[in-house]
Design a protein around this motif. Structure first.
Motif, short mmCIF file in Angstrom:
data_model
loop_
_atom_site.label_atom_id
_atom_site.label_comp_id
_atom_site.label_asym_id
_atom_site.label_seq_id
_atom_site.Cartn_x
_atom_site.Cartn_y
_atom_site.Cartn_z
N PHE A 85 -11.41 -4.77 4.80
CA PHE A 85 -10.65 -5.01 6.04
C PHE A 85 -11.52 -5.73 7.07
O PHE A 85 -11.13 -6.76 7.62
CB PHE A 85 -10.12 -3.69 6.60
CG PHE A 85 -9.53 -3.82 7.97
CD1 PHE A 85 -8.28 -4.38 8.15
CD2 PHE A 85 -10.24 -3.40 9.09
CE1 PHE A 85 -7.74 -4.51 9.42
CE2 PHE A 85 -9.72 -3.53 10.35
CZ PHE A 85 -8.46 -4.09 10.53
N PHE A 86 -12.73 -5.20 7.32
CA PHE A 86 -13.61 -5.82 8.30
C PHE A 86 -14.12 -7.18 7.82
O PHE A 86 -14.40 -8.05 8.63
CB PHE A 86 -14.76 -4.90 8.68
CG PHE A 86 -14.38 -3.89 9.73
CD1 PHE A 86 -14.13 -4.29 11.03
CD2 PHE A 86 -14.26 -2.56 9.41
CE1 PHE A 86 -13.77 -3.37 12.00
CE2 PHE A 86 -13.89 -1.64 10.36
CZ PHE A 86 -13.65 -2.04 11.67
N THR A 87 -14.26 -7.36 6.53
CA THR A 87 -14.66 -8.66 6.00
C THR A 87 -13.60 -9.71 6.33
O THR A 87 -13.92 -10.81 6.79
CB THR A 87 -14.87 -8.58 4.48
OG1 THR A 87 -15.96 -7.69 4.22
CG2 THR A 87 -15.16 -9.94 3.88
N ILE A 88 -12.34 -9.36 6.14
CA ILE A 88 -11.25 -10.29 6.44
C ILE A 88 -11.13 -10.53 7.93
O ILE A 88 -11.01 -11.67 8.39
CB ILE A 88 -9.93 -9.77 5.84
CG1 ILE A 88 -10.01 -9.79 4.30
CG2 ILE A 88 -8.74 -10.58 6.33
CD1 ILE A 88 -8.89 -9.05 3.60
N VAL A 89 -11.18 -9.45 8.73
CA VAL A 89 -11.02 -9.56 10.18
C VAL A 89 -12.14 -10.39 10.80
O VAL A 89 -11.90 -11.17 11.72
CB VAL A 89 -10.95 -8.15 10.82
CG1 VAL A 89 -11.09 -8.21 12.33
CG2 VAL A 89 -9.65 -7.48 10.45
N THR A 90 -13.37 -10.25 10.29
CA THR A 90 -14.50 -11.00 10.85
C THR A 90 -14.65 -12.38 10.23
O THR A 90 -15.60 -13.10 10.54
CB THR A 90 -15.83 -10.23 10.66
OG1 THR A 90 -16.06 -10.01 9.26
CG2 THR A 90 -15.81 -8.91 11.40
N GLY A 91 -13.74 -12.75 9.36
CA GLY A 91 -13.79 -14.08 8.74
C GLY A 91 -14.92 -14.22 7.74
O GLY A 91 -15.57 -15.25 7.70
N PHE A 92 -15.16 -13.18 6.96
CA PHE A 92 -16.18 -13.18 5.91
C PHE A 92 -17.57 -13.46 6.50
O PHE A 92 -18.32 -14.30 6.03
CB PHE A 92 -15.84 -14.19 4.82
CG PHE A 92 -14.56 -13.85 4.10
CD1 PHE A 92 -14.59 -13.08 2.95
CD2 PHE A 92 -13.34 -14.27 4.59
CE1 PHE A 92 -13.42 -12.75 2.29
CE2 PHE A 92 -12.15 -13.94 3.94
CZ PHE A 92 -12.19 -13.17 2.79
N VAL A 93 -17.90 -12.70 7.56
CA VAL A 93 -19.13 -12.92 8.32
C VAL A 93 -20.38 -12.80 7.44
O VAL A 93 -21.34 -13.54 7.64
CB VAL A 93 -19.20 -11.97 9.53
CG1 VAL A 93 -19.35 -10.51 9.09
CG2 VAL A 93 -20.31 -12.35 10.46
N GLN A 94 -20.38 -11.90 6.47
CA GLN A 94 -21.58 -11.72 5.66
C GLN A 94 -21.85 -12.90 4.75
O GLN A 94 -22.98 -13.09 4.30
CB GLN A 94 -21.52 -10.40 4.86
CG GLN A 94 -20.46 -10.34 3.81
CD GLN A 94 -19.17 -9.75 4.30
OE1 GLN A 94 -18.67 -10.14 5.34
NE2 GLN A 94 -18.60 -8.82 3.56
N PHE A 95 -20.84 -13.72 4.48
CA PHE A 95 -21.04 -14.92 3.68
C PHE A 95 -21.33 -16.14 4.57
O PHE A 95 -22.17 -16.97 4.22
CB PHE A 95 -19.81 -15.20 2.81
CG PHE A 95 -19.49 -14.08 1.88
CD1 PHE A 95 -20.31 -13.79 0.80
CD2 PHE A 95 -18.37 -13.28 2.09
CE1 PHE A 95 -20.02 -12.76 -0.06
CE2 PHE A 95 -18.07 -12.24 1.23
CZ PHE A 95 -18.90 -11.97 0.16
#
Length: 171
Positions: free
Chosen positions: A29-39
């Motif tokens: 959920f947080f990956t999608i909401v943050t726009g895949f910030v870790q990538f």
């Protein structure tokens, strides 16, 4: 006996089979909401860590120093022993799920850090004060002060009662 059963139930719900799927789902959920910030910022991470303190302030810390303090606060004997036990008991499957959880956990850590910076308070001395209690109170509003107090009491209890006992037990 009643208290023991209550803690057992809470322990089963929070550390049982549901923990990994819960963390992965919230992480996705947080990956999608943050726009895949870790990538998106993976390469930038290495560029920032290789840089020096560019502010010119002798009291400021560099990005590398901030990272090392953060890692020192998050990784302890319990983490190291936990990984060793997971590999021993779970084998390659444990390593896979640790990687999956860590990958999506990056977005959780980013969200937590962003909230801490966004809702921090400046004290009269010019220092900043923040953390989960502050961003619960300021971010969610005065109606949620009870949750901030509950979190604060839980963190205080954990720091004073368990302290290094968990790490000593792991060792």
């Amino acid at each position: 006996e009643f208290i023991k059963s209550c803690f057992g139930t809470v322990g089963d719900l929070t550390w049982g089979w549901s923990l990994i799927p819960f963390l992965v789902i919230i992480g996705i959920f947080f990956t999608i909401v943050t726009g895949f910030v870790q990538f998106r910022f993976f390469g930038r991470m290495f560029r920032v860590l290789s840089g020096k303190n560019q502010s010119g302030d002798p009291n400021a810390i560099s990005a590398r120093e901030a990272l090392l303090v953060s890692v020192g606060g998050r990784v302890g004997g319990g983490n190291i022993a936990g990984v060793a036990v997971a590999i021993t008991l779970g084998g390659p499957g444990a390593i896979f799920w640790m990687w999956v959880t860590a990958l999506f956990g990056m977005a959780l850590a980013f969200a937590e850090g962003s909230l801490a910076v966004r809702f921090r308070e400046k004290t009269a001395e010019g220092n900043y004060r923040g953390g989960p209690m502050t961003y619960i109170h300021i971010g969610l509003g005065p109606k949620w002060t009870w949750l901030a107090v509950l979190f604060c009491l839980g963190a205080l209890f954990s720091a004073l009662v368990t302290g290094n006992g968990i790490q000593a037990n792991s060792l």
